[in-house]
Design an enzyme around this catalytic site. Structure first.
Site, mmCIF file in Angstrom:
data_model
loop_
_atom_site.group_PDB
_atom_site.id
_atom_site.type_symbol
_atom_site.label_atom_id
_atom_site.label_comp_id
_atom_site.label_asym_id
_atom_site.label_seq_id
_atom_site.Cartn_x
_atom_site.Cartn_y
_atom_site.Cartn_z
ATOM 1 C CG ASP A 146 -45.230 47.518 -26.036
ATOM 2 O OD1 ASP A 146 -46.181 46.726 -26.188
ATOM 3 O OD2 ASP A 146 -44.054 47.150 -25.856
ATOM 4 C CG ASP A 190 -45.491 42.495 -22.534
ATOM 5 O OD1 ASP A 190 -45.888 42.584 -21.362
ATOM 6 O OD2 ASP A 190 -46.078 41.839 -23.409
#
Length: 172
Positions: free
Chosen positions: A6, A8
Site C-alpha cells: 500500500d 498511504d
C-alpha cells in the site's frame, strides 16, 4: 513471492501533511497526539474536522507527502528476489492518480509502471499484502501484514509490522 504494498501510511505519510495543513489554516497544534484506534481527524475541532476531505481532494495533496522512514531501502531489498507491486486505492480520490504516479516516480523509480496498480477494491493475486487498513484484507487469502498506524493500534487479528525493519525481518 509476489508482494503488494500500500502507499498511504505505509510508504507515504499523509497524516503529517494533514496536520501541517490544519496547523496552517486553523492553528491546530502541529504535535497533535493521536489516540490509538482513532483517525487523526477525530482529534480536530468538530467544526473543522471535515476539512480533511477537501484537502485530500485537492490537486497536489499527494504529490509531496513525506516518505515513511526506511521505505525506499526496504522496497529495494524486497524487489531483489520478489515481484513487488505498489497497490493503492487511488480511485477514491480522482486527483490523486497523477500525484501518486509522480510521487512514486520520484521516490521509487525502480518500480516500473507495470507494477503500479491504482484501484478501488484491492483485489490482487499476490502472496503477501502490506497495508495499514484491515478492510483491504477482506477476501484476501495471502499473508496479511498490518503496517502500524494510530488508527489500527487496537486491532489484534493480523500479523503486525511497526516499521520497515520489521517487514524485512519477516519477509527476508
Amino acid at each position: 513471492m509476489r508482494i503488494a504494498i500500500d502507499m498511504d501510511e505505509v510508504l507515504a505519510d499523509p497524516i503529517h501533511k494533514f496536520i501541517q495543513l490544519f496547523n496552517r489554516d486553523y492553528n491546530v497544534p502541529s504535535d497533535l497526539f493521536q489516540e490509538p484506534g482513532k483517525e487523526f481527524f477525530h482529534h480536530i475541532p468538530e467544526e473543522i474536522n471535515s476539512k480533511w476531505f477537501e484537502y485530500i481532494n485537492q490537486k497536489g495533496f499527494f504529490r509531496d507527502l513525506p516518505l515513511i522512514e526506511g521505505a525506499v531501502e526496504a522496497v529495494k531489498k524486497l524487489q531483489e528476489n520478489n515481484e513487488v507491486y505498489i497497490v493503492s486505492a487511488a480511485m477514491e480520490f480522482r486527483n490523486s492518480l497523477e500525484d501518486k504516479l509522480d510521487w512514486l516516480g520520484e521516490h521509487f523509480p525502480f518500480i516500473g509502471w507495470r507494477n503500479i496498480i491504482f484501484c478501488g477494491d484491492k483485489i490482487v493475486n499476490v502472496d503477501v499484502m502490506i497495508d495499514d487498513r484491515a478492510k483491504n484484507f477482506v477476501d484476501f487469502s495471502g499473508r496479511k501484514l498490518l503496517f502500524t498506524s494510530p488508527h489500527n493500534l487496537l486491532l489484534n487479528d493480523y500479523e503486525r509490522v511497526n516499521n520497515w525493519e520489521e517487514v524485512l525481518a519477516k519477509l527476508l
